[in-house]
Design a protein around this motif. Structure first.
Motif, PDB file in Angstrom:
ATOM      1  N   GLN A 229      17.335  -4.006  14.765  1.00  0.00           N
ATOM      2  CA  GLN A 229      16.498  -5.087  14.232  1.00  0.00           C
ATOM      3  C   GLN A 229      16.878  -5.424  12.794  1.00  0.00           C
ATOM      4  N   HIS A 230      17.267  -4.411  12.008  1.00  0.00           N
ATOM      5  CA  HIS A 230      17.729  -4.718  10.646  1.00  0.00           C
ATOM      6  C   HIS A 230      19.020  -5.544  10.702  1.00  0.00           C
ATOM      7  N   TRP A 231      19.900  -5.180  11.629  1.00  0.00           N
ATOM      8  CA  TRP A 231      21.157  -5.939  11.757  1.00  0.00           C
ATOM      9  C   TRP A 231      20.852  -7.384  12.137  1.00  0.00           C
TER      10      TRP A 231
ATOM     11  N   GLY B 192       9.434  -5.989   2.851  1.00  0.00           N
ATOM     12  CA  GLY B 192       9.692  -4.670   3.432  1.00  0.00           C
ATOM     13  C   GLY B 192       8.407  -4.174   4.044  1.00  0.00           C
ATOM     14  N   MET B 193       8.513  -3.423   5.100  1.00  0.00           N
ATOM     15  CA  MET B 193       7.322  -2.805   5.708  1.00  0.00           C
ATOM     16  C   MET B 193       7.742  -1.531   6.411  1.00  0.00           C
ATOM     17  N   SER B 194       6.772  -0.756   6.880  1.00  0.00           N
ATOM     18  CA  SER B 194       7.108   0.530   7.485  1.00  0.00           C
ATOM     19  C   SER B 194       7.908   0.320   8.775  1.00  0.00           C
TER      20      SER B 194
ATOM     21  N   VAL C 100      -1.288  -6.146   1.331  1.00  0.00           N
ATOM     22  CA  VAL C 100      -1.624  -4.916   2.057  1.00  0.00           C
ATOM     23  C   VAL C 100      -2.173  -5.304   3.426  1.00  0.00           C
ATOM     24  N   ARG C 101      -2.240  -4.307   4.294  1.00  0.00           N
ATOM     25  CA  ARG C 101      -2.738  -4.609   5.641  1.00  0.00           C
ATOM     26  C   ARG C 101      -4.255  -4.512   5.731  1.00  0.00           C
ATOM     27  N   ARG C 102      -4.828  -3.689   4.869  1.00  0.00           N
ATOM     28  CA  ARG C 102      -6.285  -3.523   4.906  1.00  0.00           C
ATOM     29  C   ARG C 102      -6.807  -3.119   3.531  1.00  0.00           C
TER      30      ARG C 102
ATOM     31  N   ASN D 163      15.385  -8.585   0.640  1.00  0.00           N
ATOM     32  CA  ASN D 163      15.135  -8.026   1.974  1.00  0.00           C
ATOM     33  C   ASN D 163      15.537  -6.553   2.047  1.00  0.00           C
ATOM     34  N   MET D 164      14.574  -5.712   2.456  1.00  0.00           N
ATOM     35  CA  MET D 164      14.877  -4.284   2.645  1.00  0.00           C
ATOM     36  C   MET D 164      15.576  -4.088   3.979  1.00  0.00           C
ATOM     37  N   SER D 165      16.741  -3.434   3.944  1.00  0.00           N
ATOM     38  CA  SER D 165      17.477  -3.174   5.178  1.00  0.00           C
ATOM     39  C   SER D 165      17.870  -1.695   5.192  1.00  0.00           C
ATOM     40  N   GLN D 166      18.937  -1.369   5.849  1.00  0.00           N
ATOM     41  CA  GLN D 166      19.407   0.034   5.905  1.00  0.00           C
ATOM     42  C   GLN D 166      20.927   0.053   5.783  1.00  0.00           C
TER      43      GLN D 166
ATOM     44  N   ALA E  24       0.845  -1.203   0.000  1.00  0.00           N
ATOM     45  CA  ALA E  24       0.000   0.000   0.000  1.00  0.00           C
ATOM     46  C   ALA E  24       0.881   1.255   0.000  1.00  0.00           C
ATOM     47  N   GLY E  25       1.879   1.289   0.894  1.00  0.00           N
ATOM     48  CA  GLY E  25       2.851   2.382   0.905  1.00  0.00           C
ATOM     49  C   GLY E  25       2.491   3.511   1.835  1.00  0.00           C
ATOM     50  N   GLN E  26       3.487   3.896   2.652  1.00  0.00           N
ATOM     51  CA  GLN E  26       3.334   5.057   3.545  1.00  0.00           C
ATOM     52  C   GLN E  26       4.391   6.083   3.181  1.00  0.00           C
ATOM     53  N   LEU E  27       5.623   5.896   3.703  1.00  0.00           N
ATOM     54  CA  LEU E  27       6.654   6.924   3.499  1.00  0.00           C
ATOM     55  C   LEU E  27       7.375   6.744   2.162  1.00  0.00           C
ATOM     56  N   GLY E  28       8.163   5.683   2.046  1.00  0.00           N
ATOM     57  CA  GLY E  28       8.903   5.472   0.794  1.00  0.00           C
ATOM     58  C   GLY E  28       8.034   4.840  -0.274  1.00  0.00           C
ATOM     59  N   GLY E  29       7.075   4.023   0.161  1.00  0.00           N
ATOM     60  CA  GLY E  29       6.195   3.358  -0.806  1.00  0.00           C
ATOM     61  C   GLY E  29       6.944   2.439  -1.759  1.00  0.00           C
ATOM     62  N   ILE E  30       8.028   1.809  -1.264  1.00  0.00           N
ATOM     63  CA  ILE E  30       8.824   0.932  -2.144  1.00  0.00           C
ATOM     64  C   ILE E  30       7.930  -0.177  -2.721  1.00  0.00           C
ATOM     65  N   GLY E  31       7.153  -0.832  -1.844  1.00  0.00           N
ATOM     66  CA  GLY E  31       6.319  -1.945  -2.307  1.00  0.00           C
ATOM     67  C   GLY E  31       5.349  -1.520  -3.405  1.00  0.00           C
ATOM     68  N   ARG E  32       4.753  -0.344  -3.222  1.00  0.00           N
ATOM     69  CA  ARG E  32       3.784   0.147  -4.227  1.00  0.00           C
ATOM     70  C   ARG E  32       4.489   0.385  -5.571  1.00  0.00           C
TER      71      ARG E  32
ATOM     72  N   GLU F 112      12.464  10.866   0.272  1.00  0.00           N
ATOM     73  CA  GLU F 112      11.064  11.040   0.685  1.00  0.00           C
ATOM     74  C   GLU F 112      10.961  11.384   2.176  1.00  0.00           C
ATOM     75  N   SER F 113      11.982  11.051   2.961  1.00  0.00           N
ATOM     76  CA  SER F 113      11.957  11.414   4.388  1.00  0.00           C
ATOM     77  C   SER F 113      11.905  12.930   4.542  1.00  0.00           C
ATOM     78  N   LEU F 114      12.388  13.641   3.517  1.00  0.00           N
ATOM     79  CA  LEU F 114      12.387  15.109   3.590  1.00  0.00           C
ATOM     80  C   LEU F 114      10.979  15.684   3.429  1.00  0.00           C
TER      81      LEU F 114
HETATM   82  N1  LIG Z   1      12.783   6.041   5.216  1.00  0.00           N
HETATM   83  C1  LIG Z   1      14.088   5.957   5.042  1.00  0.00           C
HETATM   84  O1  LIG Z   1      14.816   6.966   4.992  1.00  0.00           O
HETATM   85  C2  LIG Z   1      14.717   4.592   4.894  1.00  0.00           C
HETATM   86  C3  LIG Z   1      16.080   4.506   4.568  1.00  0.00           C
HETATM   87  C4  LIG Z   1      16.650   3.245   4.422  1.00  0.00           C
HETATM   88  C5  LIG Z   1      15.880   2.101   4.613  1.00  0.00           C
HETATM   89  N2  LIG Z   1      14.560   2.234   4.952  1.00  0.00           N
HETATM   90  C6  LIG Z   1      13.794   1.014   5.187  1.00  0.00           C
HETATM   91  O2  LIG Z   1      12.737   0.937   4.246  1.00  0.00           O
HETATM   92  C7  LIG Z   1      11.650   0.223   4.845  1.00  0.00           C
HETATM   93  C8  LIG Z   1      10.410   1.049   4.729  1.00  0.00           C
HETATM   94  O3  LIG Z   1      10.073   1.088   3.359  1.00  0.00           O
HETATM   95  P1  LIG Z   1       8.939   2.022   2.826  1.00  0.00           P
HETATM   96  O4  LIG Z   1       9.252   3.461   3.206  1.00  0.00           O
HETATM   97  O5  LIG Z   1       8.738   1.703   1.392  1.00  0.00           O
HETATM   98  O6  LIG Z   1       7.697   1.548   3.714  1.00  0.00           O
HETATM   99  P2  LIG Z   1       6.338   2.351   3.899  1.00  0.00           P
HETATM  100  O7  LIG Z   1       5.895   2.850   2.557  1.00  0.00           O
HETATM  101  O8  LIG Z   1       6.511   3.348   4.996  1.00  0.00           O
HETATM  102  O9  LIG Z   1       5.376   1.202   4.446  1.00  0.00           O
HETATM  103  C9  LIG Z   1       5.030   0.073   3.677  1.00  0.00           C
HETATM  104  C10 LIG Z   1       3.818  -0.595   4.217  1.00  0.00           C
HETATM  105  O10 LIG Z   1       4.110  -1.483   5.303  1.00  0.00           O
HETATM  106  C11 LIG Z   1       2.826  -1.830   5.800  1.00  0.00           C
HETATM  107  N3  LIG Z   1       2.899  -2.530   7.082  1.00  0.00           N
HETATM  108  C12 LIG Z   1       3.354  -2.070   8.258  1.00  0.00           C
HETATM  109  N4  LIG Z   1       3.213  -2.995   9.216  1.00  0.00           N
HETATM  110  C13 LIG Z   1       2.627  -4.078   8.640  1.00  0.00           C
HETATM  111  C14 LIG Z   1       2.193  -5.333   9.104  1.00  0.00           C
HETATM  112  N5  LIG Z   1       2.357  -5.714  10.375  1.00  0.00           N
HETATM  113  N6  LIG Z   1       1.637  -6.188   8.220  1.00  0.00           N
HETATM  114  C15 LIG Z   1       1.466  -5.852   6.936  1.00  0.00           C
HETATM  115  N7  LIG Z   1       1.869  -4.660   6.422  1.00  0.00           N
HETATM  116  C16 LIG Z   1       2.435  -3.781   7.273  1.00  0.00           C
HETATM  117  C17 LIG Z   1       2.114  -0.479   5.916  1.00  0.00           C
HETATM  118  O11 LIG Z   1       0.724  -0.681   5.782  1.00  0.00           O
HETATM  119  P3  LIG Z   1      -0.352   0.494   6.195  1.00  0.00           P
HETATM  120  O12 LIG Z   1       0.010   1.689   5.343  1.00  0.00           O
HETATM  121  O13 LIG Z   1      -1.650  -0.078   5.881  1.00  0.00           O
HETATM  122  O14 LIG Z   1      -0.105   0.768   7.647  1.00  0.00           O
HETATM  123  C18 LIG Z   1       2.734   0.315   4.751  1.00  0.00           C
HETATM  124  O15 LIG Z   1       1.842   0.609   3.734  1.00  0.00           O
HETATM  125  C19 LIG Z   1      12.056  -0.058   6.278  1.00  0.00           C
HETATM  126  O16 LIG Z   1      12.660  -1.323   6.298  1.00  0.00           O
HETATM  127  C20 LIG Z   1      13.093   1.002   6.533  1.00  0.00           C
HETATM  128  O17 LIG Z   1      13.975   0.667   7.576  1.00  0.00           O
HETATM  129  C21 LIG Z   1      13.958   3.438   5.077  1.00  0.00           C
END
Ligand SMILES: NC(=O)c1ccc[n+]([C@@H]2O[C@H](COP(=O)([O-])OP(=O)(O)OC[C@H]3O[C@@H](n4cnc5c(N)ncnc54)[C@H](OP(=O)(O)O)[C@@H]3O)[C@@H](O)[C@H]2O)c1
Length: 304
Positions: free
Chosen positions: A129-131, A79-81, A38-40, A107-110, A13-21, A154-156
């Motif tokens: 947790q990623h480690w 990957g998830m939020s 998706v979660r819902r 696997n999405m990590s950091q 579905a995607g929140q911040l980065g929306g990689i999966g979407r 996108e964090s910006l």
């Molecule tokens: N942001 C950064 O700067 C950054 C940098 C490096 C690595 N990362 C890594 O990238 C990943 C986040 O990627 P992203 O930004 O693409 O993710 P995202 O768009 O923020 O979230 C992806 C989806 O995960 C779903 N989700 C959360 N908990 C769940 C659960 N228990 N079951 C099923 N789905 C669940 C959420 O669903 P809902 O929307 O329905 O809640 C959300 O839509 C993390 O591993 C993070 O550590 C992030």
């Protein structure tokens, strides 16, 4: 094993980065079948279905849900939020992937994990947790490809969008530390390329950054160029930033993670530069200027 089954994309579905979407869209464009988890059921789920994905609903913390969605899939993006249950979700996915017998798990990590070890960790539970997740996946013996991006551009949106819009300033506690944020769109291009043809990538770790490592004054100059108005950088005290994050009511897990990210920036630990995006996709990573040019409204618009 089901190499011809759909490719499972979690967090679709995607929140911040929306990689999966984005990955879902890129795989569908390539004509590959995608099962988008998706979660819902909501508008985002409906949009994925309209785009041609098989949409499945489930919770990555529920083993029976994970078993149901992975069954029949040979390739998986996991990957998830950022959330407190990340390690549990990863290990659940690993246990299921072993049971089902997947051929590739991306696997999405950091990128901070590259600097971590038993003796050298960080205060962020997310990074820890990623480690640990990477360790567990290595023990699992699964065919894994590890993606380690630095901070997403996108964090910006939430971290700099409001102050650039209201005051023409990026206000962050990053000191004089350099950084090289990468666009989630570029990270998604890497993930999609790996999922489309995983064999040459199995066992590899891809570190991903943007095309330049520079301090926040340099980032602000790229904002100015893209928005055609002056944007400056103001280094704010870390404690002030932490108070603001707390006032915003973010979950404690996320606040602690962001505070650590600020501290590591200040300490110069985000001064990184690698060419993973170009190596995997053949196209260079997006610059800050190009990113802001694509999303001017998030930062208060471009002056004509
Ligand atoms: N942001 C950064 O700067 C950054 C940098 C490096 C690595 N990362 C890594 O990238 C990943 C986040 O990627 P992203 O930004 O693409 O993710 P995202 O768009 O923020 O979230 C992806 C989806 O995960 C779903 N989700 C959360 N908990 C769940 C659960 N228990 N079951 C099923 N789905 C669940 C959420 O669903 P809902 O929307 O329905 O809640 C959300 O839509 C993390 O591993 C993070 O550590 C992030």
């Amino acid at each position: 094993m089901a190499d011809n089954g759909p490719i499972l994309v979690t967090g679709a579905a995607g929140q911040l980065g929306g990689i999966g979407r984005t990955v879902t869209g890129l795989l569908l464009e390539r004509g590959l079948p995608v099962r988008a988890m998706v979660r819902r059921e909501d508008d985002r789920a409906a949009a994925l279905r309209t785009a041609g994905a098989e949409v499945v609903v489930g919770d990555l913390l529920e083993p029976a849900d994970v078993y149901r969605v992975v069954s029949g899939c040979g390739r998986v993006y996991f990957g998830m939020s950022v959330s407190a249950g990340y390690l549990e979700a990863t290990v659940t996915m690993a246990a299921v992937a072993r049971e089902v017998g997947v051929n590739a798990l991306v696997n999405m990590s950091q990128m901070t994990v590259s600097q971590m070890s038993i003796q050298n960790t960080t205060p962020s539970r997310q990074q820890r947790q990623h480690w640990l997740s990477e360790q567990a996946l290595a023990w699992s013996g699964l065919p894994v490809v590890t993606i380690r991006p630095t901070m997403f551009l996108e964090s910006l949106f939430p971290l700099a969008g409001p102050t650039v819009r209201d005051r023409g300033r990026i206000e962050l506690p990053f000191g004089r530390g350099k950084t090289s944020p990468v666009a989630a769109a570029d990270v998604a291009r890497v993930v999609a390329a790996v999922l489309a043809d995983p064999a040459p990538h199995l066992g590899r770790v891809y570190e991903l950054t943007g095309p330049r490592s520079q301090d926040m004054q340099g980032i602000a100059r790229e904002f100015s160029d893209a928005l055609n108005r002056e944007v400056t950088y103001s280094d704010i005290p870390p404690e002030e930033w932490e108070r603001e994050l707390q006032r915003a009511g973010l979950p404690e897990h996320l606040t602690r993670h962001l505070v650590t990210m600020g501290e590591l920036h200040r300490a110069g630990r985000y001064d990184r530069l690698v060419d993973g995006v170009e190596r995997v996709t053949g196209r260079a990573a997006m610059s800050v200027r190009d990113f802001v040019t694509l999303h001017p409204d998030e930062f208060g618009g471009r002056r004509s």
